[in-house]
Design an enzyme around this catalytic site. Structure first.
Site, PDB file in Angstrom:
ATOM      1  N   GLY A 101       0.929  -1.323  -0.244  1.00 13.46           N
ATOM      2  CA  GLY A 101       0.379   0.198  -0.285  1.00 13.46           C
ATOM      3  C   GLY A 101       1.102   1.252  -0.283  1.00 13.46           C
ATOM      4  O   GLY A 101      -0.120   2.298  -0.127  1.00 13.46           O
ATOM      5  N   HIS A 133      -4.556  13.419   2.309  1.00 15.28           N
ATOM      6  CA  HIS A 133      -4.140  13.401   0.784  1.00 15.28           C
ATOM      7  C   HIS A 133      -4.728  13.972   0.686  1.00 15.28           C
ATOM      8  O   HIS A 133      -5.857  14.649   0.632  1.00 15.28           O
ATOM      9  CB  HIS A 133      -4.207  12.565   0.419  1.00 15.28           C
ATOM     10  CG  HIS A 133      -3.327  10.849   0.624  1.00 15.28           C
ATOM     11  ND1 HIS A 133      -3.946   9.848   2.302  1.00 15.28           N
ATOM     12  CD2 HIS A 133      -2.308  10.130   0.360  1.00 15.28           C
ATOM     13  CE1 HIS A 133      -2.311   9.083   1.864  1.00 15.28           C
ATOM     14  NE2 HIS A 133      -1.653   8.897   1.193  1.00 15.28           N
ATOM     15  N   LYS A 137      -7.456  11.991  -4.266  1.00 12.48           N
ATOM     16  CA  LYS A 137      -7.852  10.752  -4.204  1.00 12.48           C
ATOM     17  C   LYS A 137      -8.763  10.167  -3.316  1.00 12.48           C
ATOM     18  O   LYS A 137      -9.596  10.975  -3.259  1.00 12.48           O
ATOM     19  CB  LYS A 137      -6.506  10.358  -2.925  1.00 12.48           C
ATOM     20  CG  LYS A 137      -6.958   9.705  -2.065  1.00 12.48           C
ATOM     21  CD  LYS A 137      -5.862   9.180  -1.012  1.00 12.48           C
ATOM     22  CE  LYS A 137      -5.174   7.498  -1.508  1.00 12.48           C
ATOM     23  NZ  LYS A 137      -5.217   6.701  -2.084  1.00 12.48           N
TER      24      LYS A 137
END
Length: 244
Positions: A101, A133, A137
């Site tokens: 990840g 983020h 995203k």
């Protein structure tokens, strides 16, 4: 140093472009780059390794291409579910497969430290994973947040899926002992911020990592792919590469 020929899947995305720069920077070369609608299959045999940062629905075909060509594949695609992890395990019977990840070397070490802390601090220390983020995203919590949460869960010998709390809202009641909480923030152009908070009686420990540029992920993926080349079939992790 032996030059490695890379096949990049998801070539036109942000990570695909960063990968191309990292491949050249490391002294390797790209044999092919494909994006949505493209088919790596007929060309995979020209490459030494495939790197996939595309979409979950493309994973089956990409793993199949690696198997037919008999070459390793590194998978950094996010948003994977149980079905995709079954596909990864099956492909690893035939070729080397490294999935993560997060390919940052710093995050890999952070996950190791999270595992160590979770194993040594008792259940009276609550664990919370916080991540932020950029606004573009699409999945939450991030793959990195889940990676860190999984490290903590494994250390405490519990199943993350059944002990995960995320998206708290309204009258949730008191925090259930032994759970691992997740909080997600989105905005701006943040490349990636992750913290794991261990909140104990009258003290708190926080492990944090800040990504200043997605090139750190690209460099890590390139390093992992070069390391994976020549390995026997099997499932590998970033921990294996760093010897953790």
């Amino acid at each position: 140093m032996t030059q490695v020929q890379f096949g990049v899947i998801g070539y036109k995305g942000r990570m695909g472009q960063a990968l191309e720069a990292a491949i050249v920077e490391a002294g390797h070369a790209m044999c092919i780059g494909v994006d949505a609608g493209g088919n790596i299959g007929p060309l995979a045999g020209q490459c030494d390794v495939l790197v996939d940062f595309s979409a979950p629905e493309a994973l089956s075909a990409n793993l199949g291409a690696a198997r037919v060509a008999g070459i390793p594949i590194v998978v950094g695609t996010t948003g994977l579910g149980e079905a995709e992890f079954v596909l990864l395990a099956d492909a690893a019977k035939a070729v080397p497969v490294l999935q993560s990840g997060n390919f940052s070397l710093g995050v890999t070490l952070m996950a190791h430290l999270v595992r160590e802390a979770a194993a040594r601090l008792g259940p009276d220390w609550d664990i919370e994973v916080l991540e932020m983020h950029h606004r573009q995203k699409v999945d939450a919590p991030s793959g990195t947040a889940k990676l860190l949460g999984k490290a903590a869960a494994e250390a405490r010998r519990i199943d993350l899926a059944s002990n995960m709390e995320s998206g708290r809202h309204g009258m949730t009641g008191a925090r259930r002992e032994g759970t691992i909480g997740f909080a997600t923030l989105r905005g701006g152009t943040v490349a990636g911020e992750h913290s794991v908070i261990f909140a104990g009686p009258e003290e708190r420990l926080t492990l944090s990592h800040s990504a200043e540029n997605r090139m750190i992920f690209a460099r890590g993926a390139v390093k992992a792919a070069a390391w994976l080349t020549g390995k026997p079939a099997g499932r590998y992790t970033m921990n294996d590469m760093l010897g953790l």
